[in-house]
Design a protein around this motif. Structure first.
Motif, PDB file in Angstrom:
ATOM      1  N   GLY A  55       0.818  -1.148  -0.040  1.00 64.29           N
ATOM      2  CA  GLY A  55      -0.117   0.096  -0.088  1.00 64.29           C
ATOM      3  C   GLY A  55       0.932   1.176   0.046  1.00 64.29           C
ATOM      4  N   GLN A  56       2.244   0.997   0.215  1.00 63.58           N
ATOM      5  CA  GLN A  56       3.093   2.551  -0.085  1.00 63.58           C
ATOM      6  C   GLN A  56       3.445   2.470  -1.609  1.00 63.58           C
ATOM      7  N   TYR A 103      -6.468   0.767  -0.134  1.00 65.05           N
ATOM      8  CA  TYR A 103      -5.639   1.739   0.612  1.00 65.05           C
ATOM      9  C   TYR A 103      -4.163   1.965   0.007  1.00 65.05           C
ATOM     10  N   LYS A 104      -3.922   3.278  -0.120  1.00 60.57           N
ATOM     11  CA  LYS A 104      -2.678   3.404  -0.966  1.00 60.57           C
ATOM     12  C   LYS A 104      -2.089   4.795  -0.543  1.00 60.57           C
ATOM     13  N   HIS A 105      -1.072   5.025  -0.038  1.00 61.56           N
ATOM     14  CA  HIS A 105      -0.443   6.054   0.781  1.00 61.56           C
ATOM     15  C   HIS A 105       1.093   6.198   0.397  1.00 61.56           C
ATOM     16  N   ILE A 133      -6.486  -3.899   6.492  1.00 60.53           N
ATOM     17  CA  ILE A 133      -7.769  -4.250   6.584  1.00 60.53           C
ATOM     18  C   ILE A 133      -8.492  -3.473   5.585  1.00 60.53           C
ATOM     19  N   ARG A 134      -8.126  -2.450   5.025  1.00 58.47           N
ATOM     20  CA  ARG A 134      -8.590  -1.534   3.895  1.00 58.47           C
ATOM     21  C   ARG A 134      -7.900  -2.004   2.654  1.00 58.47           C
ATOM     22  N   GLY A 135      -6.577  -2.034   2.713  1.00 56.73           N
ATOM     23  CA  GLY A 135      -5.812  -2.472   1.237  1.00 56.73           C
ATOM     24  C   GLY A 135      -5.810  -3.650   0.939  1.00 56.73           C
ATOM     25  N   SER A 136      -6.382  -4.852   1.725  1.00 57.25           N
ATOM     26  CA  SER A 136      -6.707  -6.041   1.227  1.00 57.25           C
ATOM     27  C   SER A 136      -8.131  -6.523   1.153  1.00 57.25           C
ATOM     28  N   GLU A 160      -9.674  11.100  -4.098  1.00 54.48           N
ATOM     29  CA  GLU A 160     -10.985  10.324  -3.548  1.00 54.48           C
ATOM     30  C   GLU A 160     -10.636   8.930  -2.891  1.00 54.48           C
ATOM     31  N   GLU A 161      -9.170   8.500  -3.019  1.00 52.26           N
ATOM     32  CA  GLU A 161      -8.672   7.465  -2.337  1.00 52.26           C
ATOM     33  C   GLU A 161      -9.329   6.262  -2.813  1.00 52.26           C
ATOM     34  N   ARG A 162      -9.324   5.863  -4.051  1.00 57.40           N
ATOM     35  CA  ARG A 162     -10.157   4.809  -4.623  1.00 57.40           C
ATOM     36  C   ARG A 162      -9.451   4.589  -6.358  1.00 57.40           C
TER      37      ARG A 162
END
Length: 340
Positions: free
Chosen positions: A121-122, A240-242, A254-257, A325-327
Motif C-alpha cells: 500500500g506504500q 488503501y494506498k498512501h 484491513i482496507r488495502g486487502s 478520493e482514495e480509490r
C-alpha cells in the motif's frame, strides 16, 4: 470520528487477537500436503496418459490440476513466512520441494514477498509483490504514446496472461530485487538450477514434447490465477494506498486487502488465501488457521471489503489510483474527470 480512526480504535488489540492462531499444527500441515500433492501428481500422470487419447482431455484435466498448483504455491508461500510448520528446516525443505512444481524460486520469492508485507500500500514501492499501476496525476503527465502503452499493459489479456508468463520466465530467473544481497541471489540461482535439472530429467524420461504439453498449460493456469488473486486482493476500488509518511500498517491490512469470498471448493483449492486481510494482519498464521481466525473474531470482518467472484470481475476495470478520493477508478471515470 473518521473511518480510519474507528478502525484503529476497534482493532487496537489486533495483535492479541491474531496471536493465538499463529501456532502451526503438524497434523493439519501433513494432511494438507497429502491431500494436495497426491491428487496433483495423480492428475499429472493422468494428463500424460491422456495424451494418447485427446489433447482436449489433457487440457481439461490441466485446468483442474492448475488450481491444485495454486494450492501448492500457497503452501510454498506459507513456508516462506515460516508459518506452515514450527521447524525452520522443514519449512525450507517443503518450500524448496514446492518450488519444483510451481517454478517459483523459493527463497528469492519469499524475500520479495516479505518486503511486500511490510510495505503493502506504500506508493513508493507499489511494484514490489503487487501489480504495478499509476496514479491519476502520474498518468496525466505521460505522453500520448506512453498513455497508450499503459492502457495496453492494463488490458486484461495482457495483465492476466502475458504478464504472468513474463513474470515466470524472466522476473523469477533474474534478481530484479535484492541484487545486493549475495545470499538471496545465490539461493535464487541454485533454486533455478534445481528446477531446471528436475525439468530436464522429466523431459528426458517422458519426451520434450510431452513434458511441455503437460507442464506449460499447468503453469499458465497457475500464474494467471495467482495474478488474478493478487490483483483482486489489492486493487479493488476501495483500497488503501498512501505515500510512506502517511501510511499505516493496520489500515493497509484491513482496507488495502480484500476478503475474497469464494465458494468452498475454490476456497479450499486456494488454501484460504482469500482471507487476505487476516493474512496481512499477521503473516505468521498458517493458511489452515485463517478461516478459523475470521469465524471466531467477527470484528476482523467488520471493516474489510468483501468481494465475491461476480463482484471481483468488476475489478478488472480498475486502472488508476485517484488520490483525491482514495480509490481505484476506470478509464471511463478518468475521462469524466477530464471533461469536468
Amino acid at each position: 470520528m473518521t473511518l480510519d480512526q474507528t478502525i484503529k480504535r476497534e482493532l487496537s488489540q489486533w495483535k492479541t487477537i491474531t496471536r493465538q492462531y499463529v501456532k502451526p499444527d503438524r497434523k493439519k500441515a501433513v494432511i494438507q500436503l497429502l491431500n494436495t500433492f497426491i491428487p496433483f501428481i495423480g492428475m499429472w500422470i493422468l494428463m500424460y496418459l491422456s495424451l494418447a487419447w485427446s489433447y482436449w482431455i489433457t487440457l481439461g484435466i490441466g485446468l483442474i490440476n492448475g488450481l491444485f498448483l495454486v494450492r501448492i504455491f500457497v503452501i510454498q508461500h506459507d513456508c516462506g513466512h515460516q508459518s506452515f510448520l514450527k521447524s525452520t528446516r522443514w519449512n525450507n525443505i517443503i518450500g524448496m520441494f514446492c518450488s519444483v512444481f510451481t517454478s517459483i524460486p523459493y527463497r528469492y520469492w519469499a524475500s520479495v514477498h516479505g518486503f511486500h508485507h511490510t510495505h503493502s500500500g506504500q506508493l513508493e514501492v507499489r511494484d514490489v509483490g503487487d501489480i504495478d499501476f499509476l496514479t491519476v496525476e502520474e498518468y496525466e503527465k505521460l505522453s500520448a504514446g506512453k498513455k497508450i502503452g499503459y492502457q495496453l499493459v492494463r488490458f486484461p489479456l495482457v495483465l492476466f496472461f502475458f504478464a504472468p508468463l513474463g513474470y515466470l520466465i524472466y522476473s523469477n530467473r533474474y534478481p530484479l530485487r535484492f541484487k545486493e544481497n549475495k545470499a538471496i541471489f545465490t539461493a535464487q540461482i541454485l533454486n533455478n538450477l534445481f528446477i531446471l535439472v528436475c525439468y530436464l530429467g522429466l523431459a528426458f524420461l517422458l519426451g520434450w514434447k510431452q513434458f511441455v504439453m503437460i507442464q506449460f498449460p499447468l503453469l499458465i493456469v497457475f500464474t494467471s490465477v495467482a495474478f488474478w488473486f493478487f490483483y483482486v486482493q489489492h486493487q479493488h476500488e476501495a483500497s488503501y494506498k498512501h505515500w510512506e509518511k502517511n501510511w499505516d500498517y493496520l489500515l493497509s491490512a484491513i482496507r488495502g486487502s480484500t476478503f475474497y469470498k469464494l465458494p468452498s471448493v475454490f476456497n479450499w483449492l486456494s488454501a484460504n488465501i482469500g482471507y487476505h486481510h487476516i493474512h496481512h494482519l499477521n503473516c505468521g498464521i498458517p493458511n489452515y488457521n485463517l478461516a478459523k481466525c475470521a469465524e471466531e473474531n467477527p470484528i476482523l470482518q467488520k471493516y474489510v471489503t468483501t468481494v465475491n467472484f461476480r463482484q471481483s470481475l468488476k475489478c478488472a476495470r480498475n486502472k488508476l489510483w485517484y488520490e483525491k478520493e482514495e480509490r481505484m477508478i476506470t478509464f471511463e471515470e478518468y475521462r469524466k474527470l477530464k471533461i469536468s
